[in-house]
Structures are given as C-alpha cells and as structure tokens.
Design a protein around this motif. Structure first.
Motif, short mmCIF file in Angstrom:
data_model
loop_
_atom_site.label_atom_id
_atom_site.label_comp_id
_atom_site.label_asym_id
_atom_site.label_seq_id
_atom_site.Cartn_x
_atom_site.Cartn_y
_atom_site.Cartn_z
N ARG A 1 51.18 3.42 162.68
CA ARG A 1 52.25 2.96 162.10
C ARG A 1 52.66 1.65 162.74
O ARG A 1 52.64 1.37 164.10
N LEU A 2 52.91 0.71 161.77
CA LEU A 2 53.66 -0.58 162.57
C LEU A 2 54.59 -1.16 161.88
O LEU A 2 54.87 -1.08 160.63
N GLU B 1 43.24 -6.81 164.25
CA GLU B 1 43.67 -7.02 162.72
C GLU B 1 43.58 -5.80 162.13
O GLU B 1 42.83 -4.68 162.47
N ALA B 2 44.35 -5.39 161.24
CA ALA B 2 44.81 -4.09 160.47
C ALA B 2 44.72 -4.36 158.83
O ALA B 2 45.22 -5.40 158.64
N ARG B 3 44.47 -3.32 158.05
CA ARG B 3 44.54 -3.25 156.65
C ARG B 3 45.55 -2.47 156.42
O ARG B 3 45.61 -1.36 156.96
N ALA C 1 48.61 1.49 158.74
CA ALA C 1 47.41 0.56 158.52
C ALA C 1 46.25 1.01 159.41
O ALA C 1 46.48 1.94 160.18
N THR C 2 45.17 0.52 159.17
CA THR C 2 43.90 1.03 159.85
C THR C 2 43.62 -0.12 160.59
O THR C 2 43.40 -1.36 159.93
N PHE D 1 47.35 -8.36 163.86
CA PHE D 1 47.68 -9.17 162.82
C PHE D 1 47.62 -8.26 161.58
O PHE D 1 46.35 -7.65 161.44
N VAL D 2 48.32 -8.72 160.59
CA VAL D 2 48.17 -7.62 159.23
C VAL D 2 48.36 -8.53 157.98
O VAL D 2 49.63 -9.08 157.86
N PRO D 3 47.17 -8.72 157.49
CA PRO D 3 47.43 -9.58 156.16
C PRO D 3 48.24 -8.93 155.00
O PRO D 3 48.33 -7.53 155.05
N ARG D 4 48.92 -9.79 154.26
CA ARG D 4 49.72 -9.31 153.03
C ARG D 4 51.02 -8.49 153.52
O ARG D 4 51.82 -7.98 152.50
N ALA D 5 51.39 -8.37 154.98
CA ALA D 5 52.42 -7.65 155.35
C ALA D 5 53.67 -8.64 155.63
O ALA D 5 53.34 -9.77 155.65
#
Length: 129
Positions: free
Chosen positions: A16-17, A61-63, A50-51, A38-42
C-alpha cells in the motif's frame, strides 16, 4: 565483513503506497521506510495498492493494482486510450496542476543538475487547446 543490505520490499510483493509527488519522466513517487518507489500513472494524493515489479539498490518500481483513494487533482482523461497507450502520462491530472508540476520539475533540474539556486522559473504557458 559487511552485512547484506536489507530492503523494505521484495519483487512481487503487494504494498500500500501513499503517492507523494511526480518525478521527471512522468512517474509518481512514494516511499516505504525512506526507500523510493516509482509508480507509473499514479498521482500525488492517491493511495494505491501496488505490486513491486523491479527492485534496485536505490529504488523500486511498482504497478498499480487498485486505487484506494483518488487524488484531489484527478480528472477524467480526455482520451479513451490513455491507460493502454502511455503517450499522455498525466492526462488524468488537472491541467493547471500539470503546469505547476512541470514548472517545479524544471526548477529541480536546474538545482540538482545545473547547480543553480534561486533561479526564477517563469510559469508554464498553457496550450490554447
């Protein structure tokens, strides 16, 4: 003998971020125990589940798997393909906020890369469209 380095996350772990800010290149930044993720699209202000998909010494990096709390600056994207295309990474961020973020990123680059401090960065001009 040095002890092996420990990381607060593992590849494949679900976390959880709380998204803090946007970084140069369009990814968002969150932290776990001071470790950068780093989280793209957040977007700043979001809370996401996120994973972790990549882990390095200095960052991970997380999705996004699920948005748990929306950003106060979030807007509906104008393009139906924004999630799959990747060309407009901040299309779901309020345009006025986008301009503020871009100005701040220019200022950060001048300071961090150029060693210039207290440089006046003019406001970003909005597109007429």
């Amino acid at each position: 003998m040095t002890e092996p380095r420990t990381y607060p996350v593992k590849k494949g772990e679900r976390v959880r971020l709380d998204i803090e800010r946007l970084a140069f290149g369009g990814k968002a930044v969150a932290r776990i125990e001071g470790y950068t993720v780093f989280v793209p699209r957040a977007l700043p202000g979001q809370q996401v589940e996120a994973t972790i998909i990549k882990r390095k010494k200095a960052f991970a990096e997380a999705r996004i798997e699920q948005v748990l709390r929306d950003s106060p600056d979030q807007v509906p994207p104008r393009c139906a393909h924004t999630q799959s295309c990747g060309g407009c990474v901040w299309q779901h961020l309020d345009h006025g906020r986008q301009l503020e973020v871009k100005r701040e990123l220019v200022r950060e680059c001048l300071e961090r890369l150029g060693g210039l401090h207290d440089v006046a960065v003019e406001p970003v001009l909005p597109s007429p469209r």
